[in-house]
Design a protein around this motif. Sequence first.
Motif, PDB file in Angstrom:
ATOM      1  N   GLN A  73       0.558  -1.313  -0.150  1.00 62.39           N
ATOM      2  CA  GLN A  73      -0.214  -0.210  -0.090  1.00 62.39           C
ATOM      3  C   GLN A  73       1.055   1.028   0.114  1.00 62.39           C
ATOM      4  O   GLN A  73       2.196   1.155   0.520  1.00 62.39           O
ATOM      5  CB  GLN A  73      -1.192   0.474   0.750  1.00 62.39           C
ATOM      6  N   TYR A  74       0.569   1.892  -0.265  1.00 62.82           N
ATOM      7  CA  TYR A  74       0.783   3.615  -0.313  1.00 62.82           C
ATOM      8  C   TYR A  74       1.483   4.179   0.618  1.00 62.82           C
ATOM      9  O   TYR A  74       0.175   4.138   1.895  1.00 62.82           O
ATOM     10  CB  TYR A  74       0.016   4.127  -1.570  1.00 62.82           C
TER      11      TYR A  74
ATOM     12  N   VAL B 286       5.744  -2.996   1.949  1.00 63.86           N
ATOM     13  CA  VAL B 286       4.887  -4.509   1.450  1.00 63.86           C
ATOM     14  C   VAL B 286       5.039  -5.488   2.319  1.00 63.86           C
ATOM     15  O   VAL B 286       6.548  -5.459   3.029  1.00 63.86           O
ATOM     16  CB  VAL B 286       6.189  -4.848   0.269  1.00 63.86           C
ATOM     17  N   ALA B 287       4.136  -6.377   2.778  1.00 63.41           N
ATOM     18  CA  ALA B 287       3.701  -6.962   3.287  1.00 63.41           C
ATOM     19  C   ALA B 287       4.508  -8.537   2.850  1.00 63.41           C
ATOM     20  O   ALA B 287       3.632  -8.132   2.004  1.00 63.41           O
ATOM     21  CB  ALA B 287       2.915  -6.982   4.701  1.00 63.41           C
ATOM     22  N   ASN B 288       5.244  -9.227   3.197  1.00 62.18           N
ATOM     23  CA  ASN B 288       5.234 -10.709   3.000  1.00 62.18           C
ATOM     24  C   ASN B 288       4.630 -11.631   3.254  1.00 62.18           C
ATOM     25  O   ASN B 288       2.998 -11.250   4.504  1.00 62.18           O
ATOM     26  CB  ASN B 288       6.789 -10.742   3.048  1.00 62.18           C
ATOM     27  N   SER B 289       5.067 -13.138   3.143  1.00 65.94           N
ATOM     28  CA  SER B 289       3.708 -14.053   4.403  1.00 65.94           C
ATOM     29  C   SER B 289       3.627 -13.640   5.252  1.00 65.94           C
ATOM     30  O   SER B 289       4.364 -13.309   6.129  1.00 65.94           O
ATOM     31  CB  SER B 289       4.410 -15.544   3.562  1.00 65.94           C
ATOM     32  N   GLY B 290       2.522 -13.485   5.837  1.00 62.39           N
ATOM     33  CA  GLY B 290       1.717 -13.821   7.152  1.00 62.39           C
ATOM     34  C   GLY B 290       0.957 -13.032   7.450  1.00 62.39           C
ATOM     35  O   GLY B 290       0.983 -12.369   8.460  1.00 62.39           O
ATOM     36  N   TYR B 291       1.149 -11.362   6.554  1.00 60.73           N
ATOM     37  CA  TYR B 291       1.506 -10.250   7.682  1.00 60.73           C
ATOM     38  C   TYR B 291       0.211  -9.750   6.772  1.00 60.73           C
ATOM     39  O   TYR B 291       0.316  -9.768   5.061  1.00 60.73           O
ATOM     40  CB  TYR B 291       2.180  -9.210   7.673  1.00 60.73           C
TER      41      TYR B 291
ATOM     42  N   LYS C  99      16.282 -10.960  -4.144  1.00 60.29           N
ATOM     43  CA  LYS C  99      15.499 -11.461  -2.827  1.00 60.29           C
ATOM     44  C   LYS C  99      15.111 -11.020  -1.995  1.00 60.29           C
ATOM     45  O   LYS C  99      14.782 -10.309  -1.072  1.00 60.29           O
ATOM     46  CB  LYS C  99      15.859 -12.738  -2.195  1.00 60.29           C
ATOM     47  N   VAL C 100      15.977  -8.905  -2.290  1.00 55.36           N
ATOM     48  CA  VAL C 100      15.929  -8.102  -2.422  1.00 55.36           C
ATOM     49  C   VAL C 100      14.329  -7.097  -1.858  1.00 55.36           C
ATOM     50  O   VAL C 100      13.780  -7.587  -2.860  1.00 55.36           O
ATOM     51  CB  VAL C 100      16.703  -7.029  -2.514  1.00 55.36           C
ATOM     52  N   GLY C 101      14.189  -7.417  -0.277  1.00 54.14           N
ATOM     53  CA  GLY C 101      12.216  -7.422  -0.494  1.00 54.14           C
ATOM     54  C   GLY C 101      12.078  -8.643  -0.221  1.00 54.14           C
ATOM     55  O   GLY C 101      10.685  -8.071   0.632  1.00 54.14           O
ATOM     56  N   GLN C 102      12.129  -9.286   0.060  1.00 54.76           N
ATOM     57  CA  GLN C 102      11.326  -9.763   0.244  1.00 54.76           C
ATOM     58  C   GLN C 102      12.271 -11.465   1.486  1.00 54.76           C
ATOM     59  O   GLN C 102      11.874 -12.374   2.208  1.00 54.76           O
ATOM     60  CB  GLN C 102      11.750 -11.868  -0.910  1.00 54.76           C
ATOM     61  N   TYR C 103      13.530 -10.455   1.627  1.00 55.82           N
ATOM     62  CA  TYR C 103      14.392 -11.575   3.398  1.00 55.82           C
ATOM     63  C   TYR C 103      13.202 -11.282   4.846  1.00 55.82           C
ATOM     64  O   TYR C 103      13.045 -11.877   5.423  1.00 55.82           O
ATOM     65  CB  TYR C 103      15.197 -11.394   3.423  1.00 55.82           C
ATOM     66  N   GLY C 104      12.508 -10.129   4.497  1.00 51.76           N
ATOM     67  CA  GLY C 104      11.469  -9.643   5.492  1.00 51.76           C
ATOM     68  C   GLY C 104      10.526  -9.278   5.939  1.00 51.76           C
ATOM     69  O   GLY C 104      10.142 -10.279   5.149  1.00 51.76           O
TER      70      GLY C 104
END
Length: 308
Positions: A50-51, A174-179, A149-154
Amino acid sequence: MFVLHPDPFLLPAYRISPFQTMHLAQNAALETNDFASAYFDQRFGKNQWQYTLNGREAIRLALQNYNLQPTDLVTILTTSENFYISSCVTKTIEAFCQWNRTLSSATKLILVNHEFGYPHPEMEKLKASGLPIIEDCCTTFFSQDVQNKVGQYGDFSTYSFPKFFPIQIGGLIVANSGYSTSLTSQMSPIEKQYLEKVMSYYLMQSSDLLSQRKANFDYAHQAFQSLGFSLRFPKYDHVVPSALLLNNHQQILDLPLLKDYLAQHGIQSSVFYGEDAFFIPCHQNLCRADIDYFVEVITAFKQQTIHG
């Protein structure tokens, strides 16, 4: 010829950001376009982003997910491992808890700052620690590591648009898996509409933008190398720097004074505190004459300090 020591009311304005005054009118005149939403859906996943008003707000929204207490500790790690870190980051964390710069048994959360567009080199190791991670990608919108994978580790990654686009506001969480990204931004509907149309316009030109940034960076690198400076970080094809960060090699004895001198000539810059290095603008909206002007101003400063 370039005019040095100009009247203060006649200064040029070179920012680290590519935003220039002319973009006020240009951005206002753009037509509504939803390309940006489609781009972010494809890149980050639908409903995963989201912005935000800016990168600071994106970091704040990410931190809100961890129920941090005043005595908790967030450890900030950077690509260079230098102690330099923007107060935008530290003050945002201080609204929640304490922070330090070295991992310890008390660390509850890691905030990784991919510095100046250069990804942190040990993200796999940090992820293996099992600690929650927020990736600060505010200067790393276009950069990647070899694993892509930058942006996908956290758990979250945060971005700041003005670092790469000629716009005055805007960021991304940006929310990754589970958030979930169902977080409350202070952005108004009209600001969101503005962001969408402006970012759509520039993202559609991203190929040309990247090509021009690279050409300017290469030209500036060669120009300053001929003066005895060198790049603080190695060049990589997958890295898009947010500024030109230069090793000084003790050529200029007073870098804070250089910063003041550059400001007196309309050039935004800063010292890379803790090291013998400094950084200046280097983006797609410069031309070679602009870079030549930077070279001449810094050369004049060197000569002035040598000869008193």
